[in-house]
Design an enzyme around this catalytic site. Structure first.
Site, PDB file in Angstrom:
ATOM      1  N   THR A  16     -15.038 -78.242 -94.988  1.00 32.81           N
ATOM      2  CA  THR A  16     -16.430 -78.447 -95.813  1.00 32.81           C
ATOM      3  C   THR A  16     -18.016 -79.572 -95.055  1.00 32.81           C
ATOM      4  OG1 THR A  16     -15.217 -76.802 -97.500  1.00 32.81           O
ATOM      5  CG2 THR A  16     -16.993 -77.726 -98.251  1.00 32.81           C
ATOM      6  N   SER A  58     -10.603 -75.514 -91.951  1.00 37.57           N
ATOM      7  CA  SER A  58      -9.481 -75.481 -92.206  1.00 37.57           C
ATOM      8  C   SER A  58      -8.023 -74.272 -91.983  1.00 37.57           C
ATOM      9  CB  SER A  58      -9.002 -76.516 -92.566  1.00 37.57           C
ATOM     10  OG  SER A  58      -8.944 -75.932 -94.151  1.00 37.57           O
ATOM     11  N   THR A  89      -9.863 -78.855 -96.939  1.00 38.49           N
ATOM     12  CA  THR A  89      -9.699 -79.154 -97.366  1.00 38.49           C
ATOM     13  C   THR A  89      -8.521 -77.970 -97.415  1.00 38.49           C
ATOM     14  OG1 THR A  89     -11.110 -78.776 -99.809  1.00 38.49           O
ATOM     15  CG2 THR A  89     -11.102 -81.203 -99.272  1.00 38.49           C
ATOM     16  N   ASP A  90      -8.436 -77.203 -97.444  1.00 35.28           N
ATOM     17  CA  ASP A  90      -7.407 -75.969 -98.005  1.00 35.28           C
ATOM     18  C   ASP A  90      -6.239 -76.870 -97.054  1.00 35.28           C
ATOM     19  OD1 ASP A  90      -9.374 -74.517 -99.194  1.00 35.28           O
ATOM     20  OD2 ASP A  90      -9.815 -73.546 -97.471  1.00 35.28           O
TER      21      ASP A  90
END
Length: 338
Positions: A16, A58, A89-90
């Site tokens: 992101t 990710s 972030t995932d």
């Protein structure tokens, strides 16, 4: 070396933080050099270079990508004082844990960061997170693999994403924060770099055949048989402190017996985020643990258990060595008295 002279390598992988809007939704398009251009204040305390190794969401991260990131750090390890990885972030917690096992005993800081909003937006957490990460990677007291997000420094094996949208997306599970960053100040809660002796150790193999079974009421134990046929290790996320459903048919008991007898690795953990497992508390867990000598995750995060098993099985298939390495504390990953 003074902090302002530190050389930092920023490794971009997408996510992101590097995304722009497209007709099909957010997509990683911002380059590594562009990312650095958004944090000009970093020049006051470090000399940062950028390199692009991936530019993906990710969700698409695989073990081969962890090996690529670790190899990139190893290739540049002697030229830089610290490293910052920009990441989605995932799966960031998985990457932070994986790097904790692939790069051990590093006296130099290796920081993973990202953002909930792209860096080119006017209102975003990306600039703060990236600047904080570069600052922490430039700190002479920092070491090892850590995740920096929303002003918090989390050990690489203890991070978990607990919020999908908020800026405070990550928590440190069953372990205190290593430090917090406020404005241009780093406040350490765990200041232990003097314990790091010897050179960093890099590993180059992972066994990706690790599966997770999350128990739900009514689940058929045949799922476990399928996993045993196709994977080298299975993690069972049980309820509460841990146990196996005890039915009159004994189907789970039989499936576990078949898995263990076949030489596959089985690790029990809990679906509950905080405080960890302890199968010895209740009869439903204690009996089967004792009968088969089952391994247990205790206070480790799921992300740490998954990636640690991949690292262990990449080194050895010997059951005794697997047990010994699982219970060996690496980058603060397990504290429970086993």
């Amino acid at each position: 070396m003074n902090q302002e002279n530190k050389r930092i390598l920023m490794i971009a992988t997408g996510g992101t933080i590097a995304s722009k809007r497209s007709e099909t939704g957010l997509k990683p398009l911002i380059t590594s050099d562009e990312l650095l251009s958004y944090v000009p204040d970093a020049r006051h305390f470090c000399q940062a270079d950028a390199i692009q190794v991936l530019n993906i969401d990710s969700t698409n991260i695989q073990p081969e990508h962890w090996l690529l990131i670790a190899r990139t750090i190893e290739d540049h390890y002697n030229q830089y004082d610290g490293f910052v990885i920009c990441h989605g972030t995932d799966t960031m917690a998985y990457t932070a844990a994986a790097l904790s096992y692939l790069i051990q005993n590093s006296p130099k800081p290796i920081v993973i960061t990202g953002a909930q909003k792209p860096i080119d937006l006017e209102i975003t957490d990306a600039k703060t997170n990236l600047l904080d990460s570069l600052r922490f990677a430039s700190c002479s007291r920092a070491h090892g693999v850590n995740l920096v997000f929303d002003g918090k420094v989390i050990a690489g094996t203890r991070a978990k994403k607990e919020r999908t949208k908020s800026y405070n997306a990550f928590s440190s599970i069953n372990f205190p924060y290593v430090a917090v960053i406020h404005d241009d100040h780093i406040i350490f809660y765990l200041d232990d770099k003097d314990h790091v002796t010897g050179p960093a150790v890099f590993y180059h193999h992972l066994d990706s055949k690790v599966a997770l079974l999350k128990l739900i009421p009514s689940m058929d134990a045949g799922v476990l048989d399928y996993m045993a046929e196709h994977y080298d290790a299975v993690i069972i996320e049980s309820f509460g402190v841990g146990g196996i459903p005890a039915r009159e048919t004994g189907d789970f008991h039989s499936a576990i017996e078949r898995l263990v007898r076949s030489g596959k690795t089985l690790v029990m953990t809990t679906q509950v985020t905080n405080e960890g497992s302890n199968m010895s508390v209740y009869e439903i867990g204690k009996n089967i643990k004792q009968e088969f000598g089952l391994l247990e995750a205790y206070d480790m995060t799921l992300e740490a258990v998954v990636t640690k098993l991949m690292w262990i099985l990449g080194q050895t298939q010997d059951p005794q060595m697997v047990r010994e390495l699982l219970y060996r504390t690496i980058n603060r990953d397990i504290l429970y008295p086993v």
